[in-house]
Write an enzyme that holds these catalytic residues in place. Structure first.
Site, PDB file in Angstrom:
ATOM      1  N   SER A 181       0.871  -1.186   0.000  1.00 49.00           N
ATOM      2  CA  SER A 181       0.000   0.000   0.000  1.00 49.00           C
ATOM      3  C   SER A 181       0.898   1.223   0.000  1.00 49.00           C
ATOM      4  CB  SER A 181      -0.868  -0.005   1.261  1.00 49.00           C
ATOM      5  OG  SER A 181      -1.472   1.255   1.442  1.00 49.00           O
ATOM      6  N   TYR A 206      -2.167  -0.161  10.262  1.00 47.45           N
ATOM      7  CA  TYR A 206      -2.279  -0.555   8.846  1.00 47.45           C
ATOM      8  C   TYR A 206      -1.013  -0.137   8.094  1.00 47.45           C
ATOM      9  CZ  TYR A 206      -4.048  -0.862   4.052  1.00 47.45           C
ATOM     10  OH  TYR A 206      -4.214  -1.174   2.716  1.00 47.45           O
TER      11      TYR A 206
HETATM   12  P1  NDP Z   1     -11.725  -5.446   1.099  1.00 53.12           P
HETATM   13  O1  NDP Z   1     -11.952  -4.969   2.500  1.00 53.12           O
HETATM   14  O2  NDP Z   1     -12.725  -5.156   0.064  1.00 53.12           O
HETATM   15  O3  NDP Z   1     -11.439  -7.011   1.125  1.00 53.12           O
HETATM   16  C1  NDP Z   1     -10.591  -7.552   2.105  1.00 53.12           C
HETATM   17  C2  NDP Z   1     -10.670  -9.044   2.060  1.00 53.12           C
HETATM   18  O4  NDP Z   1      -9.881  -9.566   3.152  1.00 53.12           O
HETATM   19  C3  NDP Z   1     -12.097  -9.565   2.253  1.00 53.12           C
HETATM   20  O5  NDP Z   1     -12.264 -10.723   1.479  1.00 53.12           O
HETATM   21  C4  NDP Z   1     -12.113  -9.891   3.739  1.00 53.12           C
HETATM   22  O6  NDP Z   1     -13.066 -10.870   4.119  1.00 53.12           O
HETATM   23  C5  NDP Z   1     -10.702 -10.438   3.904  1.00 53.12           C
HETATM   24  N1  NDP Z   1     -10.343 -10.488   5.310  1.00 53.12           N
HETATM   25  C6  NDP Z   1     -10.233  -9.453   6.173  1.00 53.12           C
HETATM   26  N2  NDP Z   1      -9.950  -9.913   7.407  1.00 53.12           N
HETATM   27  C7  NDP Z   1      -9.867 -11.263   7.314  1.00 53.12           C
HETATM   28  C8  NDP Z   1      -9.628 -12.307   8.240  1.00 53.12           C
HETATM   29  N3  NDP Z   1      -9.444 -12.052   9.542  1.00 53.12           N
HETATM   30  N4  NDP Z   1      -9.613 -13.577   7.812  1.00 53.12           N
HETATM   31  C9  NDP Z   1      -9.841 -13.871   6.509  1.00 53.12           C
HETATM   32  N5  NDP Z   1     -10.097 -12.922   5.571  1.00 53.12           N
HETATM   33  C10 NDP Z   1     -10.113 -11.638   5.977  1.00 53.12           C
HETATM   34  O7  NDP Z   1     -10.301  -4.837   0.700  1.00 53.12           O
HETATM   35  P2  NDP Z   1      -9.611  -4.599  -0.720  1.00 53.12           P
HETATM   36  O8  NDP Z   1     -10.101  -5.577  -1.700  1.00 53.12           O
HETATM   37  O9  NDP Z   1      -9.652  -3.160  -0.995  1.00 53.12           O
HETATM   38  O10 NDP Z   1      -8.092  -4.913  -0.332  1.00 53.12           O
HETATM   39  C11 NDP Z   1      -7.358  -6.026  -0.816  1.00 53.12           C
HETATM   40  C12 NDP Z   1      -5.897  -5.769  -0.516  1.00 53.12           C
HETATM   41  O11 NDP Z   1      -5.447  -4.609  -1.206  1.00 53.12           O
HETATM   42  C13 NDP Z   1      -5.605  -5.518   0.967  1.00 53.12           C
HETATM   43  O12 NDP Z   1      -4.370  -6.113   1.285  1.00 53.12           O
HETATM   44  C14 NDP Z   1      -5.495  -4.012   1.047  1.00 53.12           C
HETATM   45  O13 NDP Z   1      -4.716  -3.604   2.142  1.00 53.12           O
HETATM   46  C15 NDP Z   1      -4.846  -3.703  -0.283  1.00 53.12           C
HETATM   47  N6  NDP Z   1      -4.994  -2.343  -0.753  1.00 53.12           N
HETATM   48  C16 NDP Z   1      -6.230  -1.897  -1.166  1.00 53.12           C
HETATM   49  C17 NDP Z   1      -6.361  -0.595  -1.656  1.00 53.12           C
HETATM   50  C18 NDP Z   1      -7.680  -0.061  -2.125  1.00 53.12           C
HETATM   51  O14 NDP Z   1      -7.732   1.127  -2.494  1.00 53.12           O
HETATM   52  N7  NDP Z   1      -8.739  -0.837  -2.152  1.00 53.12           N
HETATM   53  C19 NDP Z   1      -5.201   0.319  -1.744  1.00 53.12           C
HETATM   54  C20 NDP Z   1      -3.969  -0.258  -1.262  1.00 53.12           C
HETATM   55  C21 NDP Z   1      -3.890  -1.544  -0.808  1.00 53.12           C
HETATM   56  P3  NDP Z   1     -14.602 -10.507   4.512  1.00 53.12           P
HETATM   57  O15 NDP Z   1     -15.337 -10.502   3.203  1.00 53.12           O
HETATM   58  O16 NDP Z   1     -14.994 -11.641   5.392  1.00 53.12           O
HETATM   59  O17 NDP Z   1     -14.591  -9.182   5.193  1.00 53.12           O
END
Ligand code: NDP
Length: 247
Positions: A155, A168
């Protein structure tokens, strides 16, 4: 680094077995659908069975290779859970060609002075400790692949810390370092290890971090898939220890 990914064909990821954490929503869900469309057998890992089943059904309806679901809460999983996961993957697939460490917790956006120790631990557990333990457990299966791939998710705030992003930001800096340590240790193997910074992308996490933002100005998960596909494809065999930008 942001290469121009080569164009893909319907067979770009054919016969590859790729595990995706956080496959239930956002970027992880999109990666699962995209990889399956390009021929990969995807293992959908997440904590919400209903959401994972919906992704599974979408892949099946589109005629992709049969996916698999692995329910695991990365917040509470112990090393023992990861060993069980590896044993289950060994029994079902015999090898793994790729792992996308995508799941993450945003935690709370607040000053470090006010940061809750419980939230800190949770974010570190999901964002840093889980990818370490998962990689460690799956390494023997990745070593059975002729071209294993490990992709971590960074990120912008992991490259340069920013006020109020707390655990984070710190966890994402640690993620980049974790990627580099694995890359260095696996230098002389066929496994390639890299990270992707998705950039601002239209997902629930982004909306949580920027509630006042108009999501329509953002790239969608589909828009950023070329970099993801590239890193799991055979074309990226020389890319190792790199931080790629998906936008
Ligand atoms: P979302 O919040 O939309 O999705 C996150 C995913 O991680 C979901 O499937 C969620 O599951 C899962 N998750 C969270 N906690 C757990 C847990 N304890 N056990 C298992 N699964 C878990 O996030 P994004 O799609 O936006 O993010 C994806 C990646 O990209 C992350 O690493 C984020 O930090 C990174 N990122 C995203 C950016 C953005 O602008 N979107 C920018 C920079 C980095 P559940 O459906 O159950 O909540």
């Amino acid at each position: 680094m942001s290469p121009t990914p080569p164009s893909t064909t319907p067979n770009t990821l054919a016969n590859k077995i790729i595990l995706i954490t956080g496959a239930s929503g956002g970027i992880g869900r999109c990666a699962a659908l995209t990889f399956a469309q390009l021929g990969a057998s995807v293992i959908l890992l997440g904590r919400n069975l209903k959401k994972l089943e919906a992704v599974y059904d979408t892949i099946e309806a589109a005629g992709g290779p049969q996916p698999a679901i692995y329910e695991l809460n990365l917040q509470t999983a112990t090393p023992h859970h990861y060993e069980n996961l590896a044993a289950a993957m060994e029994a079902e697939f015999g090898r793994i060609d790729g792992v996308l460490h995508n799941a993450a917790e945003l935690g709370k956006l607040t000053s470090l002075r006010q940061y809750s120790p419980e939230v800190w631990q949770r974010v570190m557990q999901v964002n840093v400790t889980a990818p370490f333990l998962l990689t460690r457990a799956l390494l023997p299966l990745l070593q059975k692949s002729s071209a294993g791939r490990l992709v971590f998710t960074g990120s912008g705030v992991g490259r340069k810390g920013r006020a109020y992003w707390g655990a984070y930001a710190v966890s994402k800096a640690a993620t980049e370092n974790l990627m580099q340590v694995w890359a260095d240790e696996l230098e002389d193997t066929p496994i390639r290890v890299n990270s992707i910074n998705p950039g601002a992308t239209r997902t629930a996490m982004r909306a949580g971090a920027y509630p006042a933002e108009n999501p329509l100005i953002l790239k969608t998960p589909e828009d950023i898939m070329p970099t993801y596909v590239y890193l799991f494809s055979d074309s990226s065999g020389l890319v190792h220890g790199q931080q790629l930008d998906a936008q």
